[in-house]
Design a protein around this motif. Structure first.
Motif, PDB file in Angstrom:
ATOM      1  N   PRO A 178       0.805  -1.485  -0.081  1.00 46.17           N
ATOM      2  CA  PRO A 178      -0.012   0.034   0.032  1.00 46.17           C
ATOM      3  C   PRO A 178       0.765   1.260   0.088  1.00 46.17           C
ATOM      4  N   SER A 179       0.226   2.263  -0.381  1.00 41.94           N
ATOM      5  CA  SER A 179       1.186   3.654  -0.129  1.00 41.94           C
ATOM      6  C   SER A 179       0.047   4.360   1.030  1.00 41.94           C
ATOM      7  N   GLY A 180       0.437   5.643   1.296  1.00 41.63           N
ATOM      8  CA  GLY A 180      -0.150   6.240   2.419  1.00 41.63           C
ATOM      9  C   GLY A 180       0.876   6.411   3.476  1.00 41.63           C
ATOM     10  N   ARG A 181       0.412   7.328   4.392  1.00 45.53           N
ATOM     11  CA  ARG A 181       1.236   7.570   5.570  1.00 45.53           C
ATOM     12  C   ARG A 181       1.457   6.542   6.579  1.00 45.53           C
ATOM     13  N   THR A 182       0.512   5.653   6.659  1.00 46.96           N
ATOM     14  CA  THR A 182       0.457   4.373   7.761  1.00 46.96           C
ATOM     15  C   THR A 182       1.800   3.634   7.437  1.00 46.96           C
ATOM     16  N   PRO A 183       1.920   3.258   6.225  1.00 43.43           N
ATOM     17  CA  PRO A 183       3.114   2.308   5.826  1.00 43.43           C
ATOM     18  C   PRO A 183       4.486   2.935   5.841  1.00 43.43           C
ATOM     19  N   VAL A 184       4.477   4.133   6.009  1.00 41.81           N
ATOM     20  CA  VAL A 184       5.988   4.884   6.075  1.00 41.81           C
ATOM     21  C   VAL A 184       6.793   4.207   7.168  1.00 41.81           C
ATOM     22  N   ASN A 191       1.828  -2.978  -6.292  1.00 41.28           N
ATOM     23  CA  ASN A 191       1.072  -2.143  -5.639  1.00 41.28           C
ATOM     24  C   ASN A 191      -0.236  -2.024  -5.872  1.00 41.28           C
ATOM     25  N   LEU A 192      -1.134  -1.448  -4.775  1.00 41.81           N
ATOM     26  CA  LEU A 192      -2.403  -1.742  -4.849  1.00 41.81           C
ATOM     27  C   LEU A 192      -3.137  -0.685  -5.614  1.00 41.81           C
ATOM     28  N   ASP A 193      -2.732   0.544  -5.830  1.00 38.52           N
ATOM     29  CA  ASP A 193      -3.350   1.635  -6.569  1.00 38.52           C
ATOM     30  C   ASP A 193      -2.572   2.504  -7.114  1.00 38.52           C
ATOM     31  N   SER A 248       2.735  10.732  -7.809  1.00 33.05           N
ATOM     32  CA  SER A 248       2.149   9.487  -8.123  1.00 33.05           C
ATOM     33  C   SER A 248       2.649   8.490  -6.840  1.00 33.05           C
ATOM     34  N   TYR A 249       1.647   7.442  -6.829  1.00 31.97           N
ATOM     35  CA  TYR A 249       2.169   6.331  -5.834  1.00 31.97           C
ATOM     36  C   TYR A 249       3.601   5.819  -6.215  1.00 31.97           C
ATOM     37  N   ARG A 250       3.876   5.621  -7.393  1.00 33.37           N
ATOM     38  CA  ARG A 250       5.117   4.901  -7.925  1.00 33.37           C
ATOM     39  C   ARG A 250       6.252   5.847  -7.386  1.00 33.37           C
ATOM     40  N   LEU A 261      -2.036  -3.919   3.692  1.00 31.22           N
ATOM     41  CA  LEU A 261      -3.195  -2.924   3.537  1.00 31.22           C
ATOM     42  C   LEU A 261      -2.947  -1.900   4.560  1.00 31.22           C
ATOM     43  N   GLY A 262      -3.665  -0.645   4.051  1.00 32.39           N
ATOM     44  CA  GLY A 262      -3.749   0.506   4.983  1.00 32.39           C
ATOM     45  C   GLY A 262      -5.334   0.632   5.015  1.00 32.39           C
ATOM     46  N   LEU A 263      -5.792   1.417   5.629  1.00 37.18           N
ATOM     47  CA  LEU A 263      -7.284   1.796   5.789  1.00 37.18           C
ATOM     48  C   LEU A 263      -7.704   3.141   5.714  1.00 37.18           C
ATOM     49  N   GLY A 264      -8.465   3.414   4.629  1.00 37.70           N
ATOM     50  CA  GLY A 264      -8.932   4.865   4.492  1.00 37.70           C
ATOM     51  C   GLY A 264      -9.872   5.182   5.748  1.00 37.70           C
ATOM     52  N   VAL A 265      -9.928   6.479   5.743  1.00 37.42           N
ATOM     53  CA  VAL A 265     -10.791   7.146   6.917  1.00 37.42           C
ATOM     54  C   VAL A 265     -12.092   6.704   6.782  1.00 37.42           C
ATOM     55  N   GLY A 275     -13.203   4.096   5.401  1.00 38.65           N
ATOM     56  CA  GLY A 275     -13.378   2.417   5.585  1.00 38.65           C
ATOM     57  C   GLY A 275     -12.789   1.627   4.246  1.00 38.65           C
ATOM     58  N   HIS A 276     -12.209   2.465   3.235  1.00 38.53           N
ATOM     59  CA  HIS A 276     -11.614   1.944   2.229  1.00 38.53           C
ATOM     60  C   HIS A 276     -10.274   1.109   1.895  1.00 38.53           C
ATOM     61  N   ILE A 277     -10.271   0.247   1.291  1.00 38.98           N
ATOM     62  CA  ILE A 277      -8.931  -0.403   0.998  1.00 38.98           C
ATOM     63  C   ILE A 277      -8.501  -0.244  -0.492  1.00 38.98           C
ATOM     64  N   GLY A 278      -7.286   0.073  -0.740  1.00 39.77           N
ATOM     65  CA  GLY A 278      -6.902   0.357  -1.884  1.00 39.77           C
ATOM     66  C   GLY A 278      -7.500   1.492  -2.253  1.00 39.77           C
ATOM     67  N   PHE A 279      -8.114   1.560  -3.530  1.00 39.16           N
ATOM     68  CA  PHE A 279      -9.078   2.757  -3.823  1.00 39.16           C
ATOM     69  C   PHE A 279     -10.578   2.261  -3.848  1.00 39.16           C
ATOM     70  N   ASN A 280     -10.724   1.283  -3.290  1.00 42.75           N
ATOM     71  CA  ASN A 280     -12.092   0.683  -3.226  1.00 42.75           C
ATOM     72  C   ASN A 280     -13.013   1.390  -2.338  1.00 42.75           C
ATOM     73  N   GLY A 292      -7.466   8.871  14.287  1.00 39.33           N
ATOM     74  CA  GLY A 292      -8.221   9.017  13.140  1.00 39.33           C
ATOM     75  C   GLY A 292      -8.977   7.892  12.667  1.00 39.33           C
ATOM     76  N   LYS A 293      -8.387   6.784  12.796  1.00 38.27           N
ATOM     77  CA  LYS A 293      -8.872   5.406  12.050  1.00 38.27           C
ATOM     78  C   LYS A 293      -9.903   4.619  13.041  1.00 38.27           C
ATOM     79  N   ALA A 294      -9.922   4.917  14.360  1.00 38.12           N
ATOM     80  CA  ALA A 294     -10.568   4.235  15.242  1.00 38.12           C
ATOM     81  C   ALA A 294     -12.076   4.041  14.890  1.00 38.12           C
TER      82      ALA A 294
HETATM   83  C1  GLP Z   1      -5.023   5.869   0.324  1.00 39.44           C
HETATM   84  C2  GLP Z   1      -4.827   4.741  -0.698  1.00 39.44           C
HETATM   85  C3  GLP Z   1      -4.765   3.703   0.453  1.00 39.44           C
HETATM   86  C4  GLP Z   1      -4.314   3.788   1.658  1.00 39.44           C
HETATM   87  C5  GLP Z   1      -5.350   4.822   2.372  1.00 39.44           C
HETATM   88  C6  GLP Z   1      -4.787   5.480   3.876  1.00 39.44           C
HETATM   89  O1  GLP Z   1      -6.003   6.762  -0.325  1.00 39.44           O
HETATM   90  N1  GLP Z   1      -5.352   4.560  -1.502  1.00 39.44           N
HETATM   91  O2  GLP Z   1      -4.046   2.370  -0.408  1.00 39.44           O
HETATM   92  O3  GLP Z   1      -4.283   2.632   2.487  1.00 39.44           O
HETATM   93  O4  GLP Z   1      -5.547   5.889   1.457  1.00 39.44           O
HETATM   94  O5  GLP Z   1      -3.835   6.318   3.715  1.00 39.44           O
HETATM   95  P1  GLP Z   1      -3.079   6.731   5.017  1.00 39.44           P
HETATM   96  O6  GLP Z   1      -2.283   5.479   5.409  1.00 39.44           O
HETATM   97  O7  GLP Z   1      -2.290   7.908   4.567  1.00 39.44           O
HETATM   98  O8  GLP Z   1      -4.225   6.993   6.071  1.00 39.44           O
END
Ligand code: GLP
Length: 245
Positions: free
Chosen positions: A38-44, A68-70, A82-84, A134-138, A140-145, A205-207
Motif C-alpha cells: 500500500p501507499s499512504g502515511r501509515t506504511p511509511v 502495488n495496490l493502486d 504518483s504512488y510510484r 493494506l492500509g485503511l482509508g478514513v 473504510g476503503h482499502i486500496g481505492f475501493n 483518526g482510524k478508530a
Molecule cells: C489512500 C490509499 C490507500 C491507503 C489509504 C490510507 O487513499 N489509496 O491504499 O491505505 O488511503 O492512507 P493513510 O495511510 O495515509 O491514512
C-alpha cells in the motif's frame, strides 16, 4: 464476530517494527515472495524499518516481487505525486528489489480498462499475492475501493471521494485541486485472493473505521469489512486505532 486476528501494539512505531520483522522472516523463508503493497502515511514507518533491516543485511528483496495496490489516474510514473514516486522514495530506492520485479498500475495508460486487465493477469502469472499489506482509508476503503452501493471484484477504474482526495492532498503540496479525481485500484477479489492479508492501521483518526471494519456487518459501505470473509487475515493496530474495539 468474524475470525479476524487482531494484534494491538502500544505505538505505531512498535507495530511497524514488528511487521517489518515479519516481512523479513517471510522473505527469508520464501525468497520469491509476492508482496502486495500500500501507499499512504501509515506504511511509511514500516518501509523505513524494512530499509533499516535491509541495510543491516536482515531483509533481502533480491528475488521478491511486488504489486502495488493502486495509482492515480492521469499521472505518469515519474510525476512526484504518483504512488510510484512515493514508493521509490520510501522503499524501492532503499532496498535491493529488481526493477523488473516491481509492478505498478500505469496511471497514464491510454486505455485504463486494458491496463487493469493486464494487471490482474500479471498478478495471476506471478502465482498470486502471498502477503498483501493494506492500509485503511478514513472512510473504510482499502486500496481505492471506495464505499459504494456495489464494489468491483477485478482491478478497475475508480472515482475518488472527496474524503480520499483530501487525505491524499499532502502528496500534491496540499492543493486539493491538484489531486486527481480518479484512480486505478486492485479490486476486492484481487485483494481477497491474497494468501495472507495484514491490514495495518494506526492513529485515533482510524478508530471509527477500525470499529466498523471489525464489528460491523460486511457491507459495501465499508469495503474493509469484506476482510471478515478472508480465512487468513490479521489487523495490526496501535492503541489509538484500537481505542473503539
Ligand atoms: C489512500 C490509499 C490507500 C491507503 C489509504 C490510507 O487513499 N489509496 O491504499 O491505505 O488511503 O492512507 P493513510 O495511510 O495515509 O491514512
Amino acid at each position: 464476530m468474524a475470525d479476524v486476528h487482531v494484534r494491538i501494539f502500544v505505538t505505531a512505531a512498535a507495530a511497524a517494527r514488528a511487521l517489518a520483522r515479519d516481512v523479513a522472516k517471510e522473505l527469508s523463508a520464501s525468497p520469491r515472495l509476492v508482496l502486495g503493497l500500500p501507499s499512504g502515511r501509515t506504511p511509511v514507518p514500516l518501509y523505513d524499518e524494512l530499509a533499516r533491516l535491509h541495510a543491516r543485511g536482515k531483509a533481502d528483496f533480491r528475488d521478491a516481487i511486488t504489486f502495488n495496490l493502486d495509482e492515480f489516474l492521469g499521472l505518469s510514473a515519474d510525476h512526484p505525486g504518483s504512488y510510484r514516486a512515493f514508493m521509490r522514495r520510501h522503499l524501492f530506492d532503499r532496498v535491493n528489489l529488481r526493477t523488473s520485479h516491481i509492478h505498478f498500475l500505469n496511471g497514464a495508460a491510454s486505455d485504463p480498462l486494458a491496463e487493469c486487465a493486464r494487471y490482474d493477469r500479471a498478478i495471476a502469472r506471478a502465482g498470486g499475492i502471498d502477503l498483501q499489506i493494506l492500509g485503511l482509508g478514513v472512510n473504510g476503503h482499502i486500496g481505492f475501493n471506495e464505499p459504494a452501493p456495489g464494489l468491483a471484484a477485478a482491478t478497475h477504474r475508480v472515482r475518488l471521494t472527496m474524503a480520499t482526495r483530501r487525505a491524499n492532498a499532502a502528496l500534491f503540496h496540499h492543493r486539493l485541486r491538484d489531486v486527481p479525481k480518479a484512480g486505478l485500484s486492485m479490486g476486492m477479489a484481487t485483494i481477497l485472493r491474497a494468501r495472507r492479508i495484514v491490514l495495518l492501521s494506526t492513529g485515533v483518526g482510524k478508530a471509527r473505521s477500525v470499529e466498523r471494519m471489525l464489528r460491523g456487518p460486511v457491507t459495501t459501505r465499508v469495503p474493509a469489512s469484506f476482510l471478515q470473509l478472508h480465512a487468513n487475515v490479521e489487523v495490526w493496530l496501535d492503541h489509538a486505532a484500537a481505542s473503539r474495539v
